[in-house]
Design an enzyme around this catalytic site. Structure first.
Site, short mmCIF file in Angstrom:
data_model
loop_
_atom_site.label_atom_id
_atom_site.label_comp_id
_atom_site.label_asym_id
_atom_site.label_seq_id
_atom_site.Cartn_x
_atom_site.Cartn_y
_atom_site.Cartn_z
N SER A 96 -6.36 -5.36 -3.66
CA SER A 96 -5.24 -4.92 -2.82
C SER A 96 -5.46 -5.16 -1.33
CB SER A 96 -4.96 -3.43 -3.05
OG SER A 96 -6.01 -2.63 -2.56
N LYS A 167 -6.70 1.46 2.45
CA LYS A 167 -5.47 0.78 2.87
C LYS A 167 -5.48 0.63 4.39
CE LYS A 167 -3.82 0.91 -1.38
NZ LYS A 167 -3.74 -0.31 -2.21
#
Length: 272
Positions: A96, A167
């Site tokens: 990701s 993230k």
């Protein structure tokens, strides 16, 4: 008579030989025995050096292993404390965050980055606990298993907990974050420059517009087409926002593998 006289005279005429032998025997009795002729103590005597040395050797070996074990315990405790409060290795489990972070990278998470009043900034790569925002709170698991897994994860030896995520911060409290019809991200009306995006990815294929509540963060992965992030939780309680107090730390450096040593891509990464 004549035949015995010489014999008697010879007996009296050789005192030097007799005295020599007597002196030798007498001096030998009072001096240290000759090492070459001394048979030494018997194998069963109390003075057997081999038998006396064996217990000392075994005791010394036991003490050495004991010290080594104690040193190992002290080092492990120190590393656990250091990783819990200062700098923690974090194993990257998914794609990701490509190309910034690859699967198998171990990033060093700076836990002091936000501890003294600083707040996460746009562009920071953060590790956070997604419980309540990305993951629903579930029943308590086995405490012993969680403790062992947590210790291994803290040392970078195991994958992070299922509730831990990494993230990039796109919006902070009060920001108006928009994805327009062309897939571009704008923050407070300004087009966001995102050179870290995975080649071929747009800002987002799903258009949205949100205002980030104060004390919260809007986060997204760099590999947008492979990342489940704030966009995927818009319709859930919390709306995909991550509370600032859930941030574990800022990913500042890639510590492993050696070929990828360097900055982890945070806006504030690598600063003292």
């Amino acid at each position: 008579m004549d035949t015995e006289a010489p014999h008697t005279q010879r007996g009296h005429s050789s005192p030097d030989e007799g005295e020599g032998r007597s002196r030798f025997v007498f001096s030998g009795a009072g001096s240290a025995p000759d090492a070459s002729t001394d048979p030494g103590p018997g194998p069963g005597s109390d003075a057997d050096p081999d038998r006396d040395a064996e217990p000392d050797s075994g005791k010394a070996g036991w003490l050495t292993w004991r010290r080594a074990g104690l040193l190992g315990v002290v080092c492990t405790v120190f590393l656990l404390l250091f990783s819990n409060f200062v700098l923690q290795p974090f194993l990257i489990p998914s794609r990701s965050m490509e190309p910034t972070l690859a699967v198998g990278d171990r990033v060093l998470v700076n836990k002091l980055a936000y501890r003294f009043g600083d707040r996460p900034e746009r562009g920071d790569v953060v590790v956070f606990d997604g419980t309540g925002s990305f993951v629903r709170e579930g029943p308590d698991a086995n405490p012993l298993g969680e403790a062992l897994h947590g210790a291994a994860s803290a040392l970078g030896l195991a994958e992070p907990s299922d509730t831990d995520f990494v993230k990039r911060v796109v919006g902070v409290g009060g920001d108006d974050v928009v994805c327009d019809e062309k897939g571009r991200i704008k923050v407070n009306g300004v087009l966001l420059d995102e050179p870290y995006l995975f080649p071929g990815d747009s800002g987002s294929k799903v258009p949205f517009r949100i205002v980030v509540p104060l004390g919260s963060l809007w986060v997204m992965g760099d590999h947008r087409s492979q990342s489940r992030d704030s966009r995927d939780h818009l319709g859930e309680p919390g709306g995909g926002m991550v509370p600032v107090e859930k941030v574990i730390g800022r990913a500042d450096w890639i510590g492993w593998p050696v070929s990828r040593w360097g900055d982890a891509g945070s806006a504030g990464g690598g600063r003292g």
